[in-house]
Design an enzyme around this catalytic site. Structure first.
Site, short mmCIF file in Angstrom:
data_model
loop_
_atom_site.label_atom_id
_atom_site.label_comp_id
_atom_site.label_asym_id
_atom_site.label_seq_id
_atom_site.Cartn_x
_atom_site.Cartn_y
_atom_site.Cartn_z
N LYS B 89 -5.59 28.02 9.54
CA LYS B 89 -7.01 28.39 9.57
C LYS B 89 -7.35 29.57 8.65
CE LYS B 89 -8.66 25.43 12.61
NZ LYS B 89 -9.60 24.39 12.14
N GLU B 111 -17.41 29.48 15.14
CA GLU B 111 -17.14 28.74 16.37
C GLU B 111 -15.63 28.62 16.48
OE1 GLU B 111 -17.53 27.27 13.50
OE2 GLU B 111 -15.74 26.03 13.56
N SER B 377 0.81 22.61 11.31
CA SER B 377 -0.41 23.40 11.09
C SER B 377 -0.47 24.72 11.85
CB SER B 377 -1.63 22.55 11.44
OG SER B 377 -1.51 22.05 12.75
#
Lengths: 259, 396
Positions: B89, B111, B377
């Site tokens: 991210k 968010e 990830s």
């Protein structure tokens, strides 16, 4: 002539349009609400098609959407409820809804049904101008349904002109950078914006909406534009009494706006 | 680039910007500035420097020997879990925070679902000294409490969202409403390849560093930059978009995305958008989503908060209909088992999201000589409670 155009031709100011959510407070309230509102002399009624994710709406209208969906309201059912609506009211009626439920129903199917019910216009806040022009404008003209677009304090003047060119019926002036139902009184910055819009002398009439919920707000915006749309304030007013009290809560609220 | 976004902001039939007028000026300004900045050397140098020194890139491409033996093929793990903050991210938030800075924005909103994007946003806001508000579903706040604590320690305000399903979809709605109400001061850092144009393309661009590095690293490992297959999990689809990006036009490379099937595709408790969804609009984008016949967005379910989303990025919708990538599904249980397997075979605790990608190794068969790259990830620190609980349940 479309009922919206008739209205603006005969009445030049203090036009009051009231927003209600279809299927709220009860599934079968829609027709009662419309009938009572027009008996109270409102000039136009905007009927909200409930949606699970109404991003332009504040908590009050969100909540009414959630309740209406729980009650079982759908676009198909709303159009069923509105079949005989022209026997109870002659004021212009506008459907307001987000694009996804409309796409699933089908735009042309909606226009056709809306026309059959005597609906006069549509507001679809998340339909891009370009897509309207390329895909739908001629259909709207064919069915004689008006398409009302929004402008906001962030909309650049040349885009306002473009929106005015594509809009039919009227232009919806959002009073502030906000979702529906958020604010109390207007700032000088806002009144400057209203003045600027007034001076642009658009080809369409202009109604102000968002954050207008009482006599003062209604009176203020009417100094600059032809009238106002009241939504969250109305939903709040009819929330407390429920279906049984609509005959009292609606007249009480409408009187408070006028006097 | 056959699969690149077009001038109008569409991937084939998907994408676009279906937003209310209140956001038009902001989206337009963002689109213009983004397109200028990614062409500027100074911007790219600053971004690369931060990715190197602060995030710790390049992340390793690790040949997982024991996992490879287990499946009788060659498996390479792209270690995004080793990035600062523990997931891919941050690749995106570093890019967007620089962009926000150049646009003179002082306030950042985001968010978050699993909290990984929220943490990555809170982190870069602390780094740049910007105010940060993170919207998070009340249900997600409960199941990802370590990340909530992290965000607060980093100085962000975490705002619980109680509307709808109280998960990622509703947190996104609330962030959009905040942006509508603060258009001038605020930049909205969306955490996935979703939302109105330019977000899907912008987030994919910042995440494409993943596949850019894979090509170089695989060349070093094997003498060729091209794997047989790339596997990644998809919720909104940002790590998959990043891992696929530089292979999209390499027809020999199989692209496999894995959705969360939840309790099973036909149980009504699922987040498998491609398997259960249909085309429509969600969060300003035309894409696949899970919806009722009358167009109401349905509430998804997955054990993994990061995949618990009823939509998917428009790029993925395009890759799906054009059959460039395949979209498979893994259930909660399959994901848990895959995670436990990785822990024991490789000494790596993956995020629950990533565990869905690992689960397809059980279903897809590869040849011994195949080179399979799997995007790891994120790390599983935030999911320890879930892992421990389910392990205990199994033993009972």
């Amino acid at each position: 002539m479309n009922r919206i155009d008739c209205l603006f031709n005969t009445k030049k100011n203090r036009i009051l349009s009231v927003y209600c959510t279809a299927g709220y407070p009860c599934l079968n309230s829609t027709v009662t609400v419309i009938k009572t509102l027009s008996e109270q002399g409102v000039d136009m009624i905007e009927i909200g098609i409930p949606f699970s994710d109404p991003v332009a709406d504040g908590p009050v209208i969100q909540q009414s959407n959630t309740v209406a969906l729980k009650n079982g309201m759908t676009l198909a059912l709303l159009l069923e409820q509105l079949k005989e609506i022209r026997t109870v009211t002659s004021v212009p009626l506008i459907l307001m809804g987000y694009l996804n439920p409309i796409l699933q129903y089908g735009m042309e199917a909606l226009l056709k049904q809306a026309k059959a019910c005597g609906i006069d216009g549509l507001i679809i806040p998340d339909l891009p101008l370009r897509e309207y022009e390329q895909a739908y404008q001629s259909l709207f003209a064919q069915y004689g349904i008006a398409m009302i677009f929004l402008i906001t304090p962030q909309t650049a003047p040349e885009r306002i002109r473009e929106i005015d060119r594509l809009s039919t019926g009227f232009v919806y002036m959002v009073t502030a950078a906000s979702t529906t139902g958020r604010q109390s009184s207007f700032t000088t910055q806002q009144t400057h914006y209203f003045e600027a819009i007034q001076k642009m002398d658009l080809r369409n009439p202009v109604l102000a909406g968002f954050g207008i919920h009482d006599h003062t707000g209604f009176h203020t915006v009417c100094q600059y534009v032809q009238g106002a749309i009241v939504g969250s304030g109305f939903i709040k007013a009819i929330a407390t009494g429920g279906d049984a009290a609509l005959q009292d809560t609606i007249p009480h609220f409408i009187k408070s706006l006028y006097s | 680039m056959k699969y690149a976004i077009d001038e109008q902001g569409y991937y084939g039939a998907f994408g676009g910007a279906y937003i209310p007028e209140m956001l038009y000026a902001n989206i337009q300004a963002l689109k213009e500035r983004y397109k200028e900045l990614i062409r500027e050397d100074a911007f790219n140098q600053e971004l690369d420097q931060l990715l190197h020194d602060y995030v710790g890139r390049p992340s390793p491409l690790y040949y997982a020997a024991r996992l490879s033996t287990h499946y009788n093929t060659r498996i390479y793990l792209k270690r995004e879990d080793l990035n600062h903050t523990g997931a891919h991210k941050i690749n995106n938030t570093i890019g967007q925070i620089l962009l926000a800075q150049k646009m003179g924005k002082r306030r950042i909103i985001a968010e978050t679902g699993a909290g990984q994007h929220g943490v990555a946003t809170a982190t870069v806001c602390a780094l740049m000294g910007l105010e940060c508000k993170v919207y998070m579903g009340a249900k997600d706040i409960l199941r990802q409490s370590p990340n909530v604590a992290r965000m607060r320690l980093l100085g962000a305000e975490v705002i619980p969202v109680h509307s709808g399903s109280e998960t990622l979809k509703d947190a996104t709605n609330e962030a959009i409403r905040d942006w509508i109400s603060h258009p001038e001061t605020t930049h909205y850092i969306i955490g996935s390849v979703v939302g109105p144009d330019p977000y899907p393309d912008m987030v994919a661009h910042f995440q494409s560093v993943i596949s850019k590095e894979i090509r170089v690293q695989l060349q070093q490992h094997t003498g060729s930059p091209l794997p047989t297959a790339v596997i990644a999990c998809v919720g909104g689809g940002s790590n998959a978009a990043g891992a696929f990006h530089h292979f999209l036009d390499e027809a020999s490379v199989q692209l496999i995305a894995v959705e969360a099937a939840g309790k099973g595709l036909d149980t009504g408790y699922t987040a498998a958008t491609m398997a259960q969804g249909s085309p429509g609009l969600i969060h300003g984008s035309r894409t696949y989503l899970m919806q009722s016949p009358d167009g109401q967005i349905t509430e998804p379910y997955s054990i993994s908060a990061g995949l618990d989303y009823p939509g998917i990025g428009p790029l993925h919708a395009h890759l799906y209909v054009s059959k460039r990538a395949s979209y498979l599904q893994a259930t909660d249980d399959e994901a848990l088992q895959a995670a436990y397997r990785l822990m024991r075979l490789e000494g790596i605790i993956p995020a629950l999201e990533t565990a869905h990608a690992l689960a397809v190794l059980e279903k897809e068969s590869f040849m011994p000589d195949d080179k399979v790259v799997l995007c790891l990830s994120g790390r599983g620190d935030k999911d320890l409670e879930t892992y421990i609980k389910h392990k205990d349940d199994e033993q009972d």
